[in-house]
Design an enzyme around this catalytic site. Structure first.
Site, PDB file in Angstrom:
ATOM      1  N   ASN A   9       0.865  -1.178   0.000  1.00 29.10           N
ATOM      2  CA  ASN A   9       0.000   0.000   0.000  1.00 29.10           C
ATOM      3  C   ASN A   9       0.901   1.226   0.000  1.00 29.10           C
ATOM      4  OD1 ASN A   9      -1.773   2.058   0.480  1.00 29.10           O
ATOM      5  ND2 ASN A   9      -2.410   1.359   2.521  1.00 29.10           N
ATOM      6  N   LYS A  11       0.055   4.266  -0.296  1.00 24.96           N
ATOM      7  CA  LYS A  11      -0.591   5.444   0.309  1.00 24.96           C
ATOM      8  C   LYS A  11      -0.377   6.665  -0.594  1.00 24.96           C
ATOM      9  CE  LYS A  11      -0.139   3.195   4.744  1.00 24.96           C
ATOM     10  NZ  LYS A  11       0.037   3.267   6.189  1.00 24.96           N
ATOM     11  N   HIS A  95      -9.475   1.167   5.131  1.00 27.12           N
ATOM     12  CA  HIS A  95      -8.188   1.366   5.791  1.00 27.12           C
ATOM     13  C   HIS A  95      -8.371   2.327   6.974  1.00 27.12           C
ATOM     14  CE1 HIS A  95      -4.037   2.475   6.541  1.00 27.12           C
ATOM     15  NE2 HIS A  95      -3.701   1.380   5.882  1.00 27.12           N
ATOM     16  N   GLU A  97      -6.688   4.709   7.971  1.00 27.61           N
ATOM     17  CA  GLU A  97      -6.459   6.124   7.652  1.00 27.61           C
ATOM     18  C   GLU A  97      -7.700   6.744   7.024  1.00 27.61           C
ATOM     19  OE1 GLU A  97      -2.799   5.513   5.537  1.00 27.61           O
ATOM     20  OE2 GLU A  97      -1.853   4.931   7.415  1.00 27.61           O
ATOM     21  N   GLU A 167      -4.989  -4.852  10.772  1.00 27.95           N
ATOM     22  CA  GLU A 167      -3.990  -3.804  10.935  1.00 27.95           C
ATOM     23  C   GLU A 167      -4.269  -3.031  12.228  1.00 27.95           C
ATOM     24  OE1 GLU A 167      -2.139  -2.713   6.854  1.00 27.95           O
ATOM     25  OE2 GLU A 167      -3.790  -1.361   7.246  1.00 27.95           O
ATOM     26  N   GLY A 173       2.915   2.350  10.766  1.00 30.32           N
ATOM     27  CA  GLY A 173       3.892   3.426  10.610  1.00 30.32           C
ATOM     28  C   GLY A 173       4.616   3.805  11.881  1.00 30.32           C
ATOM     29  N   SER A 213       3.811  -2.028  10.323  1.00 34.31           N
ATOM     30  CA  SER A 213       5.261  -2.066  10.524  1.00 34.31           C
ATOM     31  C   SER A 213       5.883  -3.403  10.122  1.00 34.31           C
ATOM     32  CB  SER A 213       5.616  -1.698  11.972  1.00 34.31           C
ATOM     33  OG  SER A 213       5.215  -0.366  12.254  1.00 34.31           O
TER      34      SER A 213
HETATM   35  P1  13P Z   1       3.274   0.434   7.617  1.00 33.67           P
HETATM   36  O1  13P Z   1       3.764  -0.880   7.015  1.00 33.67           O
HETATM   37  O2  13P Z   1       3.998   1.614   7.111  1.00 33.67           O
HETATM   38  O3  13P Z   1       3.181   0.332   9.102  1.00 33.67           O
HETATM   39  O4  13P Z   1       1.754   0.613   7.073  1.00 33.67           O
HETATM   40  C1  13P Z   1       0.862  -0.425   7.200  1.00 33.67           C
HETATM   41  C2  13P Z   1      -0.361  -0.094   6.455  1.00 33.67           C
HETATM   42  O5  13P Z   1      -1.116   0.791   6.824  1.00 33.67           O
HETATM   43  C3  13P Z   1      -0.644  -0.841   5.221  1.00 33.67           C
HETATM   44  O6  13P Z   1      -1.937  -0.606   4.763  1.00 33.67           O
END
Ligand code: 13P
Length: 254
Positions: A9, A11, A95, A97, A167, A173, A213
């Site tokens: 992803n 983003k 997601h 976010e 997640e 992150g 992560s």
């Molecule tokens: P990270 O791998 O940067 O922690 O992000 C995970 C994520 O949100 C994948 O959709």
């Protein structure tokens, strides 16, 4: 058998040129991998070019979100038919976010999941608890609610084609991943709730991923768990070498 699944992803990262460069580099390194579904989810702006760059390879294309209506007066939104036209096979939905920054609700996520299937796009449904919810001992309640709401209108035929990503929001992150055991336990519960909500044994075939992560260093801890079928990777997927290392680990080597 559930085929391992690794999705990147990206983003809101990468210009079209950068996205094509990364996809092209990745394509070469993972060309020999056969038994892993490998999915790239670039930003909308790069979908067309990345799709062309990976055509004919073992990489598949996914989007990061979509609207539930196929068309209409929704300024700034992107629909399932538009993603389909660009060659997307998958679409990330719900997601954290999107849930937190854009206030997406369980109901909206459910509508998107149905709309994706109607367009023959396969959803990668994201669920996960915040740190506050986890500290309050509400992890299971929150994820059960998110899972059941998202699949409420699905039938058993759809379940093997659904991908769910667990997640934990506190792991995204942050460099602080869940432990393999913890993620495995929640993944088993997710499959159980899917089965209860939809009925029948078809949830046994639903792939459940871990996200948060994930790195080349810790992927083995997750892929080695019986209930975890792969990973949804954010930061580490931006670098073709790191992402390739994760894919190769999921393929069983080197
Ligand atoms: P990270 O791998 O940067 O922690 O992000 C995970 C994520 O949100 C994948 O959709």
């Amino acid at each position: 058998m559930r085929i391992p699944f690794i999705a990147g992803n990206w983003k809101m990262h990468k210009t079209v040129r950068e996205a094509v460069e990364t996809a092209t580099a990745l394509k070469t390194v993972v060309a020999a991998v056969e038994i892993v579904d490998i999915v790239l989810c670039p930003p909308f702006t790069a979908l067309g070019d990345v799709g062309r760059a990976i055509a004919g390879s073992n990489l598949e294309l996914g989007a990061q979100d979509m609207h539930w209506e196929p068309q209409g007066a929704y300024t700034g939104e992107i629909s399932g038919p538009m993603l389909w036209e660009l060659g997307c096979t998958y679409v990330i939905l719900g997601h954290s976010e999107r849930r937190h920054h854009f206030h997406e609700t369980d109901d909206e996520v459910a509508r998107k999941v149905q709309a994706a299937f109607a367009q023959e796009l396969l959803p990668i449904l994201c669920v996960g608890e915040t740190l506050e919810e986890r500290d309050a001992g509400r992890t299971e309640d929150v994820i059960e609610r998110q899972v059941r709401a998202a699949v409420a209108e699905l039938d058993a035929v759809a379940l093997p084609r659904l991908v769910v990503a667990y997640e934990p929001v506190w792991a995204i992150g942050t460099g602080r991943s869940a432990t393999g055991g913890e993620a495995n336990r929640v993944s088993a519960l997710i499959r159980q709730w899917l089965g209860q909500a939809v009925g029948g044994p078809s949830a046994d075939e639903t792939r459940v991923l871990y996200g948060g992560s994930v790195t080349p260093e810790n992927i083995a801890e997750f892929i080695g768990q019986p209930e975890i079928d792969g990973a949804l990777v954010g930061g580490a997927s931006l670098n073709s070498e790191a992402f390739a290392a994760i894919v190769l680990a999921a393929a069983g080597g080197p």
